[in-house]
Design a protein around this motif. Structure first.
Motif, mmCIF file in Angstrom:
data_model
loop_
_atom_site.group_PDB
_atom_site.id
_atom_site.type_symbol
_atom_site.label_atom_id
_atom_site.label_comp_id
_atom_site.label_asym_id
_atom_site.label_seq_id
_atom_site.Cartn_x
_atom_site.Cartn_y
_atom_site.Cartn_z
ATOM 1 N N ASP A 1 0.835 -1.202 0.000
ATOM 2 C CA ASP A 1 0.000 0.000 0.000
ATOM 3 C C ASP A 1 0.874 1.258 0.000
ATOM 4 O O ASP A 1 0.759 2.105 0.867
ATOM 5 N N HIS B 1 2.206 4.814 -1.842
ATOM 6 C CA HIS B 1 1.704 5.872 -2.702
ATOM 7 C C HIS B 1 2.798 6.884 -2.987
ATOM 8 O O HIS B 1 3.680 7.118 -2.163
ATOM 9 N N PRO C 1 -0.892 5.232 -6.777
ATOM 10 C CA PRO C 1 -0.348 4.057 -6.085
ATOM 11 C C PRO C 1 1.052 3.773 -6.634
ATOM 12 O O PRO C 1 1.327 4.001 -7.802
ATOM 13 N N ASP D 1 3.549 0.765 -7.067
ATOM 14 C CA ASP D 1 3.628 -0.687 -6.972
ATOM 15 C C ASP D 1 4.985 -1.235 -7.379
ATOM 16 O O ASP D 1 5.201 -2.435 -7.337
#
Length: 134
Positions: free
Chosen positions: A44, A46, A98, A100
């Motif tokens: 999670d 960002h 986000p 990733d």
């Protein structure tokens, strides 16, 4: 030192960086100050960028531009990933995506560039309204 050598040296330095969260850095983009923050945990994470688009002019300075910029603030989308905001009298473009990828300087910079390219039309529109070109 050639441009190729400078690029290779920069890539080597970026590859060698060890990052922890939160990671924060600032730079200039088209004469604007941009602050980027990467934070979160594991799955999670960002990336958030704050681009300073300049002051909202006072009514006595430029009443028409002020009114149009305020209209732009009201009109634009209030989505989570892109928002034009007014903070302490300055227009700020807030971008959030986000993150990733692997936690590396190269991945963070690549995602930052993509975010800024996506936001370039809004930054240009604010400049055009400010100068009265629109």
């Amino acid at each position: 030192m050639t441009q190729k050598n400078i690029l290779e040296d920069t890539e080597d330095r970026l590859a060698g960086l060890r990052l922890g969260l939160p990671t924060v850095f600032t730079f200039a983009w088209h004469g604007r100050s941009v602050r980027v923050r990467c934070d979160g945990q594991d799955d999670d994470m960002h990336l958030t960028a704050f681009a300073d688009l300049g002051p909202l002019p006072f009514t006595s300075e430029a009443s028409e531009q002020r009114g149009r910029l305020k209209d732009l603030l009201r009109w634009q989308s209030r989505s989570d990933d892109r928002k034009l905001a007014l903070h302490r009298g300055r227009l700020t473009l807030i971008l959030r995506k986000p993150f990733d990828g692997p936690l590396s300087a190269e991945a963070i910079l690549a995602k930052t560039v993509v975010m800024l390219l996506d936001a370039r039309p809004m930054a240009r529109l604010v400049d055009e309204v400010r100068t009265g070109a629109v």
